[in-house]
Design a protein around this motif. Sequence first.
Motif, mmCIF file in Angstrom:
data_model
loop_
_atom_site.group_PDB
_atom_site.id
_atom_site.type_symbol
_atom_site.label_atom_id
_atom_site.label_comp_id
_atom_site.label_asym_id
_atom_site.label_seq_id
_atom_site.Cartn_x
_atom_site.Cartn_y
_atom_site.Cartn_z
ATOM 1 N N UNK A 32 -63.471 4.747 9.060
ATOM 2 C CA UNK A 32 -62.155 4.563 9.677
ATOM 3 C C UNK A 32 -61.560 3.221 9.273
ATOM 4 N N UNK A 33 -62.377 2.199 9.269
ATOM 5 C CA UNK A 33 -61.912 0.863 8.891
ATOM 6 C C UNK A 33 -61.615 0.764 7.394
ATOM 7 N N UNK A 34 -62.546 1.220 6.578
ATOM 8 C CA UNK A 34 -62.403 1.115 5.119
ATOM 9 C C UNK A 34 -61.178 1.854 4.609
ATOM 10 N N UNK A 35 -60.907 2.997 5.194
ATOM 11 C CA UNK A 35 -59.769 3.809 4.743
ATOM 12 C C UNK A 35 -58.485 3.465 5.496
ATOM 13 N N UNK A 36 -58.566 2.445 6.309
ATOM 14 C CA UNK A 36 -57.423 1.914 7.057
ATOM 15 C C UNK A 36 -56.748 2.947 7.959
ATOM 16 N N UNK A 55 -58.214 2.503 17.896
ATOM 17 C CA UNK A 55 -56.809 2.180 17.719
ATOM 18 C C UNK A 55 -56.375 2.744 16.377
ATOM 19 N N UNK A 56 -55.655 3.857 16.409
ATOM 20 C CA UNK A 56 -55.143 4.471 15.185
ATOM 21 C C UNK A 56 -53.965 3.653 14.679
ATOM 22 N N UNK A 57 -53.886 3.482 13.370
ATOM 23 C CA UNK A 57 -52.765 2.733 12.796
ATOM 24 C C UNK A 57 -51.449 3.486 12.914
ATOM 25 N N UNK A 58 -51.504 4.804 12.943
ATOM 26 C CA UNK A 58 -50.301 5.634 13.061
ATOM 27 C C UNK A 58 -50.737 7.084 13.256
ATOM 28 N N UNK A 59 -49.771 7.931 13.567
ATOM 29 C CA UNK A 59 -50.060 9.358 13.666
ATOM 30 C C UNK A 59 -50.480 9.909 12.311
ATOM 31 N N UNK A 60 -49.857 9.406 11.239
ATOM 32 C CA UNK A 60 -50.215 9.849 9.889
ATOM 33 C C UNK A 60 -51.668 9.468 9.569
ATOM 34 N N UNK A 62 -54.102 9.123 11.699
ATOM 35 C CA UNK A 62 -54.951 10.030 12.487
ATOM 36 C C UNK A 62 -55.023 11.404 11.825
ATOM 37 N N UNK A 63 -53.887 11.918 11.377
ATOM 38 C CA UNK A 63 -53.865 13.227 10.708
ATOM 39 C C UNK A 63 -54.705 13.208 9.438
ATOM 40 N N UNK A 64 -54.571 12.135 8.672
ATOM 41 C CA UNK A 64 -55.360 12.013 7.439
ATOM 42 C C UNK A 64 -56.847 11.962 7.743
ATOM 43 N N UNK A 65 -57.219 11.230 8.770
ATOM 44 C CA UNK A 65 -58.632 11.121 9.146
ATOM 45 C C UNK A 65 -59.187 12.480 9.568
ATOM 46 N N UNK A 66 -58.386 13.278 10.254
ATOM 47 C CA UNK A 66 -58.849 14.579 10.718
ATOM 48 C C UNK A 66 -59.060 15.572 9.579
ATOM 49 N N UNK A 67 -58.557 15.243 8.402
ATOM 50 C CA UNK A 67 -58.750 16.098 7.233
ATOM 51 C C UNK A 67 -59.695 15.480 6.207
ATOM 52 N N UNK A 68 -60.168 14.289 6.471
ATOM 53 C CA UNK A 68 -61.015 13.552 5.540
ATOM 54 C C UNK A 68 -62.443 14.110 5.569
ATOM 55 N N UNK A 69 -62.967 14.557 4.417
ATOM 56 C CA UNK A 69 -64.320 15.135 4.390
ATOM 57 C C UNK A 69 -65.410 14.187 4.896
ATOM 58 N N UNK A 70 -65.297 12.884 4.608
ATOM 59 C CA UNK A 70 -66.299 11.926 5.092
ATOM 60 C C UNK A 70 -66.289 11.858 6.619
ATOM 61 N N UNK A 71 -65.105 11.812 7.194
ATOM 62 C CA UNK A 71 -64.975 11.761 8.650
ATOM 63 C C UNK A 71 -65.503 13.054 9.261
ATOM 64 N N UNK A 72 -65.139 14.179 8.681
ATOM 65 C CA UNK A 72 -65.581 15.474 9.204
ATOM 66 C C UNK A 72 -67.096 15.613 9.169
#
Length: 96
Positions: A32-36, A55-60, A62-72
């Motif tokens: 989360x930190x590395x990918x900002x 603390x999400x930097x923005x809604x965008x 958060x959306x990107x993180x929810x689709x990120x394979x590493x996060x998933x």
Amino acid sequence: MSQEYLSIAIWEPLPGLEAVSLETMRELNSIVSRKQYGRDLLYRSSDAHYILLRYWNSEQARSSAQEDPEVLRCWARLGNEIKILKVYEKLQEIGV
């Protein structure tokens, strides 16, 4: 006010998986930190519950993180390591 907003998750490790779940959470926080996407703070209560403040930097972000394979992958592992007790998806600062 900034676009940043807060999500809160309250969880407890499954029996015998505290160390493993904390390592997975560290990995997730690092991504989360590395990918900002945002920044995390983790607290532990006296009754052994963990409180994750993200603390999400923005809604965008958060959306990107929810689709990120590493996060998933991390969330998939955590699904076998922790029990989620409560989640607050989106809290916005109201300013006082």
